[in-house]
Design a protein around this motif. Structure first.
Motif, PDB file in Angstrom:
ATOM      1  N   SER A 236      -0.635   9.469   6.901  1.00  0.00           N
ATOM      2  CA  SER A 236      -1.447   9.395   5.687  1.00  0.00           C
ATOM      3  C   SER A 236      -0.658   8.735   4.555  1.00  0.00           C
ATOM      4  O   SER A 236      -1.167   7.848   3.858  1.00  0.00           O
ATOM      5  CB  SER A 236      -1.903  10.795   5.263  1.00  0.00           C
ATOM      6  OG  SER A 236      -2.724  10.722   4.120  1.00  0.00           O
ATOM      7  N   GLU A 237       0.588   9.161   4.367  1.00  0.00           N
ATOM      8  CA  GLU A 237       1.418   8.548   3.326  1.00  0.00           C
ATOM      9  C   GLU A 237       1.602   7.052   3.570  1.00  0.00           C
ATOM     10  O   GLU A 237       1.515   6.237   2.648  1.00  0.00           O
ATOM     11  CB  GLU A 237       2.792   9.225   3.285  1.00  0.00           C
ATOM     12  CG  GLU A 237       2.821  10.576   2.606  1.00  0.00           C
ATOM     13  CD  GLU A 237       4.248  11.021   2.328  1.00  0.00           C
ATOM     14  OE1 GLU A 237       5.136  10.152   2.221  1.00  0.00           O
ATOM     15  OE2 GLU A 237       4.474  12.230   2.217  1.00  0.00           O
ATOM     16  N   THR A 238       1.873   6.694   4.814  1.00  0.00           N
ATOM     17  CA  THR A 238       2.163   5.303   5.144  1.00  0.00           C
ATOM     18  C   THR A 238       0.924   4.434   4.999  1.00  0.00           C
ATOM     19  O   THR A 238       0.981   3.313   4.473  1.00  0.00           O
ATOM     20  CB  THR A 238       2.720   5.196   6.573  1.00  0.00           C
ATOM     21  OG1 THR A 238       3.778   6.143   6.749  1.00  0.00           O
ATOM     22  CG2 THR A 238       3.256   3.804   6.850  1.00  0.00           C
ATOM     23  N   ALA A 239      -0.219   4.934   5.459  1.00  0.00           N
ATOM     24  CA  ALA A 239      -1.465   4.166   5.347  1.00  0.00           C
ATOM     25  C   ALA A 239      -1.870   3.992   3.884  1.00  0.00           C
ATOM     26  O   ALA A 239      -2.386   2.933   3.497  1.00  0.00           O
ATOM     27  CB  ALA A 239      -2.579   4.855   6.135  1.00  0.00           C
ATOM     28  N   ALA A 240      -1.641   5.015   3.056  1.00  0.00           N
ATOM     29  CA  ALA A 240      -1.959   4.893   1.625  1.00  0.00           C
ATOM     30  C   ALA A 240      -1.083   3.831   0.970  1.00  0.00           C
ATOM     31  O   ALA A 240      -1.550   3.060   0.125  1.00  0.00           O
ATOM     32  CB  ALA A 240      -1.789   6.239   0.932  1.00  0.00           C
ATOM     33  N   LEU A 241       0.190   3.789   1.358  1.00  0.00           N
ATOM     34  CA  LEU A 241       1.086   2.745   0.840  1.00  0.00           C
ATOM     35  C   LEU A 241       0.603   1.361   1.272  1.00  0.00           C
ATOM     36  O   LEU A 241       0.537   0.424   0.464  1.00  0.00           O
ATOM     37  CB  LEU A 241       2.508   2.993   1.341  1.00  0.00           C
ATOM     38  CG  LEU A 241       3.547   1.905   1.016  1.00  0.00           C
ATOM     39  CD1 LEU A 241       3.678   1.699  -0.490  1.00  0.00           C
ATOM     40  CD2 LEU A 241       4.902   2.277   1.628  1.00  0.00           C
ATOM     41  N   ALA A 242       0.236   1.224   2.542  1.00  0.00           N
ATOM     42  CA  ALA A 242      -0.288  -0.058   3.036  1.00  0.00           C
ATOM     43  C   ALA A 242      -1.575  -0.438   2.304  1.00  0.00           C
ATOM     44  O   ALA A 242      -1.827  -1.616   2.034  1.00  0.00           O
ATOM     45  CB  ALA A 242      -0.536   0.024   4.539  1.00  0.00           C
ATOM     46  N   GLY A 243      -2.385   0.571   1.982  1.00  0.00           N
ATOM     47  CA  GLY A 243      -3.620   0.310   1.245  1.00  0.00           C
ATOM     48  C   GLY A 243      -3.355  -0.240  -0.140  1.00  0.00           C
ATOM     49  O   GLY A 243      -4.039  -1.173  -0.597  1.00  0.00           O
ATOM     50  N   TRP A 244      -2.352   0.324  -0.822  1.00  0.00           N
ATOM     51  CA  TRP A 244      -2.034  -0.172  -2.168  1.00  0.00           C
ATOM     52  C   TRP A 244      -1.473  -1.588  -2.102  1.00  0.00           C
ATOM     53  O   TRP A 244      -1.770  -2.438  -2.944  1.00  0.00           O
ATOM     54  CB  TRP A 244      -1.049   0.758  -2.857  1.00  0.00           C
ATOM     55  CG  TRP A 244      -0.866   0.404  -4.295  1.00  0.00           C
ATOM     56  CD1 TRP A 244       0.217  -0.166  -4.888  1.00  0.00           C
ATOM     57  CD2 TRP A 244      -1.839   0.579  -5.346  1.00  0.00           C
ATOM     58  NE1 TRP A 244      -0.008  -0.363  -6.225  1.00  0.00           N
ATOM     59  CE2 TRP A 244      -1.258   0.090  -6.533  1.00  0.00           C
ATOM     60  CE3 TRP A 244      -3.131   1.099  -5.380  1.00  0.00           C
ATOM     61  CZ2 TRP A 244      -1.944   0.103  -7.750  1.00  0.00           C
ATOM     62  CZ3 TRP A 244      -3.813   1.114  -6.592  1.00  0.00           C
ATOM     63  CH2 TRP A 244      -3.220   0.623  -7.755  1.00  0.00           C
ATOM     64  N   GLN A 245      -0.673  -1.863  -1.081  1.00  0.00           N
ATOM     65  CA  GLN A 245      -0.151  -3.216  -0.897  1.00  0.00           C
ATOM     66  C   GLN A 245      -1.290  -4.200  -0.642  1.00  0.00           C
ATOM     67  O   GLN A 245      -1.252  -5.339  -1.131  1.00  0.00           O
ATOM     68  CB  GLN A 245       0.840  -3.234   0.271  1.00  0.00           C
ATOM     69  CG  GLN A 245       2.130  -2.476  -0.013  1.00  0.00           C
ATOM     70  CD  GLN A 245       2.978  -2.304   1.228  1.00  0.00           C
ATOM     71  OE1 GLN A 245       2.500  -2.444   2.345  1.00  0.00           O
ATOM     72  NE2 GLN A 245       4.249  -1.987   1.035  1.00  0.00           N
ATOM     73  N   ALA A 246      -2.298  -3.771   0.111  1.00  0.00           N
ATOM     74  CA  ALA A 246      -3.448  -4.639   0.374  1.00  0.00           C
ATOM     75  C   ALA A 246      -4.226  -4.917  -0.917  1.00  0.00           C
ATOM     76  O   ALA A 246      -4.709  -6.036  -1.131  1.00  0.00           O
ATOM     77  CB  ALA A 246      -4.355  -4.016   1.431  1.00  0.00           C
ATOM     78  N   ILE A 247      -4.350  -3.925  -1.790  1.00  0.00           N
ATOM     79  CA  ILE A 247      -4.987  -4.144  -3.094  1.00  0.00           C
ATOM     80  C   ILE A 247      -4.204  -5.190  -3.871  1.00  0.00           C
ATOM     81  O   ILE A 247      -4.774  -6.101  -4.481  1.00  0.00           O
ATOM     82  CB  ILE A 247      -5.060  -2.825  -3.893  1.00  0.00           C
ATOM     83  CG1 ILE A 247      -6.065  -1.855  -3.255  1.00  0.00           C
ATOM     84  CG2 ILE A 247      -5.453  -3.090  -5.345  1.00  0.00           C
ATOM     85  CD1 ILE A 247      -6.091  -0.485  -3.898  1.00  0.00           C
ATOM     86  N   ASP A 248      -2.886  -5.100  -3.827  1.00  0.00           N
ATOM     87  CA  ASP A 248      -2.041  -6.013  -4.585  1.00  0.00           C
ATOM     88  C   ASP A 248      -2.189  -7.457  -4.103  1.00  0.00           C
ATOM     89  O   ASP A 248      -2.055  -8.388  -4.894  1.00  0.00           O
ATOM     90  CB  ASP A 248      -0.576  -5.570  -4.481  1.00  0.00           C
ATOM     91  CG  ASP A 248       0.316  -6.274  -5.487  1.00  0.00           C
ATOM     92  OD1 ASP A 248      -0.050  -6.319  -6.676  1.00  0.00           O
ATOM     93  OD2 ASP A 248       1.375  -6.793  -5.087  1.00  0.00           O
ATOM     94  N   ARG A 249      -2.455  -7.647  -2.814  1.00  0.00           N
ATOM     95  CA  ARG A 249      -2.643  -9.013  -2.331  1.00  0.00           C
ATOM     96  C   ARG A 249      -4.129  -9.391  -2.269  1.00  0.00           C
ATOM     97  O   ARG A 249      -4.491 -10.410  -1.687  1.00  0.00           O
ATOM     98  CB  ARG A 249      -1.986  -9.214  -0.967  1.00  0.00           C
ATOM     99  CG  ARG A 249      -2.518  -8.417   0.175  1.00  0.00           C
ATOM    100  CD  ARG A 249      -1.796  -8.777   1.486  1.00  0.00           C
ATOM    101  NE  ARG A 249      -2.429  -8.141   2.634  1.00  0.00           N
ATOM    102  CZ  ARG A 249      -2.111  -6.969   3.120  1.00  0.00           C
ATOM    103  NH1 ARG A 249      -1.116  -6.280   2.557  1.00  0.00           N
ATOM    104  NH2 ARG A 249      -2.743  -6.460   4.159  1.00  0.00           N
ATOM    105  N   CYS A 250      -4.985  -8.540  -2.875  1.00  0.00           N
ATOM    106  CA  CYS A 250      -6.426  -8.799  -2.991  1.00  0.00           C
ATOM    107  C   CYS A 250      -7.128  -8.803  -1.639  1.00  0.00           C
ATOM    108  O   CYS A 250      -8.174  -9.444  -1.485  1.00  0.00           O
ATOM    109  CB  CYS A 250      -6.692 -10.106  -3.738  1.00  0.00           C
ATOM    110  SG  CYS A 250      -6.017 -10.113  -5.422  1.00  0.00           S
TER     111      CYS A 250
END
Length: 405
Positions: A186-200
């Motif tokens: 869950s922690e790792t997927a949430a981090l990946a999700g925020w990174q995906a937001i950052d790259r639009c």
């Protein structure tokens, strides 16, 4: 006659029996599967899109290896759209459609799958508390690298980390270990999700947050679920749906507020304020900001929330970012105070803060004072390869140019 975009994709049965195809299925190689459809069924990207329900642009990205699939529901749509027989579905990790006879007369195939599954369960059985701690430490190290370097630079490491955790979690039998792995996932997927937001990459971001929410629920951890759902609201904001984001954040706060630690309660209140500010709802934004300030505990971090770093300087940055929408005269001082106290390792946050400060200075007619902040934000956004900040910086540059001429 040339097939239409809506004709079913029919890949010859013998293709699924090839060793190369079996390896593609075992690896869950979506690009490989789509190439099979192109090679053996003459399917175009449009036809693959129609068959699987995946947008053509995303099909193109899959074929070029630029996008990964993590959601089981998407694999199910791909399997259905490409007409995978049951033995191929099982190699892909999906349930057979014919439960009574999942592999027909393929005895060797059945045995191979049983052997593969046995090996994966045995490998997962080797995961103990120490290995879970190592995986958790690896995720935290990736989080620190993300703050300094940005998500694009560490994208390969992130994909490998998520894949490793998912593999162990999917085949874990012992309840305690499985729960711990769900927590790390869950922690790792949430981090990946925020990174995906950052790259639009908003569709990816949504999928990662859904994975984080699901894993957080399995871990029976309210903080993980609330945080992932709160972050998911930013996908809605960037989609131009701030009203739904505000509604989601309001719901999350009132559902989890009494069940999560103080730093996360503060974060959720500030996030709700940001959504309200974007909507132009000054009353709600100010009330939520005041609530966030009142809720903020002492100390920068909570050991139970390694994914949150929130102190008075961070909150000042957030306050300034919100009140900038209302032309508040105190905004510039709030933002300058936040900048003075900012940890130099938070490159993405600093880029955003300098964008806010430049925006406020431009609104006050101080274009010359805004330029150094725009320049530094541009340097940081370029270094971390942030498309999200890059778009905003481009707008600020245009505004500054107009103001100076």
């Amino acid at each position: 006659m040339r097939p239409s975009a809506f004709d079913p994709i029919e890949i010859p049965e013998w293709v699924w029996d090839r060793d190369e195809t079996r390896e593609i299925l075992k690896r869950r190689d979506v690009a490989g599967l789509f190439n099979l459809a192109v090679k053996y069924a003459g399917a175009s990207q449009v036809r693959i899109s129609a068959a699987t329900g995946i947008a053509q642009g995303r099909v193109s990205q899959h074929l070029r290896g630029l996008r990964q699939v993590t959601d089981l529901e998407v694999f199910e749509r791909i399997a259905t759209g490409l007409g995978l027989p049951d033995h191929a579905r099982m190699l892909l990790g999906l349930a057979p459609l014919d439960i009574a006879s999942p592999t027909g007369d393929r005895g060797e195939e059945h045995q191979e799958q049983a052997d593969d599954l046995r090996a994966m369960i045995e490998a997962a059985a080797a995961v103990d508390d120490t290995m879970v701690m190592i995986l958790s430490t690896d995720t935290n190290n990736l989080r620190l690298l993300d703050r300094r370097l940005g998500g694009v630079v560490i994208a390969d490491k992130m994909r490998a980390q998520i894949s490793q955790i998912q593999r162990a979690h999917r085949h874990a039998i012992r309840t305690g270990i499985r729960t711990q792995l769900a927590h790390v996932l869950s922690e790792t997927a949430a981090l990946a999700g925020w990174q995906a937001i950052d790259r639009c990459a908003l569709s990816d971001a949504w999928d990662y947050h859904e994975a984080a929410i699901s894993a957080g629920r399995e871990a029976e951890n309210d903080a993980l679920v609330a945080y992932a759902r709160g972050q998911q609201a930013y996908v809605l904001i960037d989609l131009g749906r701030p009203a739904e984001a505000a509604e989601l954040l309001h719901h999350v706060r009132h559902t989890y507020d009494s069940r999560v630690p103080g730093h996360l309660r503060t974060w959720l209140a500030a996030a709700e304020a940001e959504a309200a500010a974007i909507l132009g709802d000054e009353t709600t934004a100010r009330r939520a900001l005041d609530e966030a300030a009142a809720l903020l505990p002492e100390g920068d971090t909570d050991p139970s929330l390694p994914y949150l770093a929130l102190n008075t300087h961070h909150l000042a940055r957030w306050r300034g970012s919100c009140l900038i929408h209302f032309g508040d005269s105190e905004t510039i001082e709030d933002l300058r105070s936040a900048l003075a106290g900012m940890d130099g390792t938070f490159n993405r946050a600093e880029a955003g803060l300098r964008c806010d400060l430049a925006h406020a200075l431009l609104a006050m007619g101080e274009a010359d004072a805004a330029l150094p902040h725009i320049h530094r934000a541009d340097q940081l956004a370029t270094m971390i390869k942030s498309r999200r900040h890059g778009r905003r910086i481009a707008e600020l540059k245009r505004s500054a140019t107009r103001a100076l001429h």
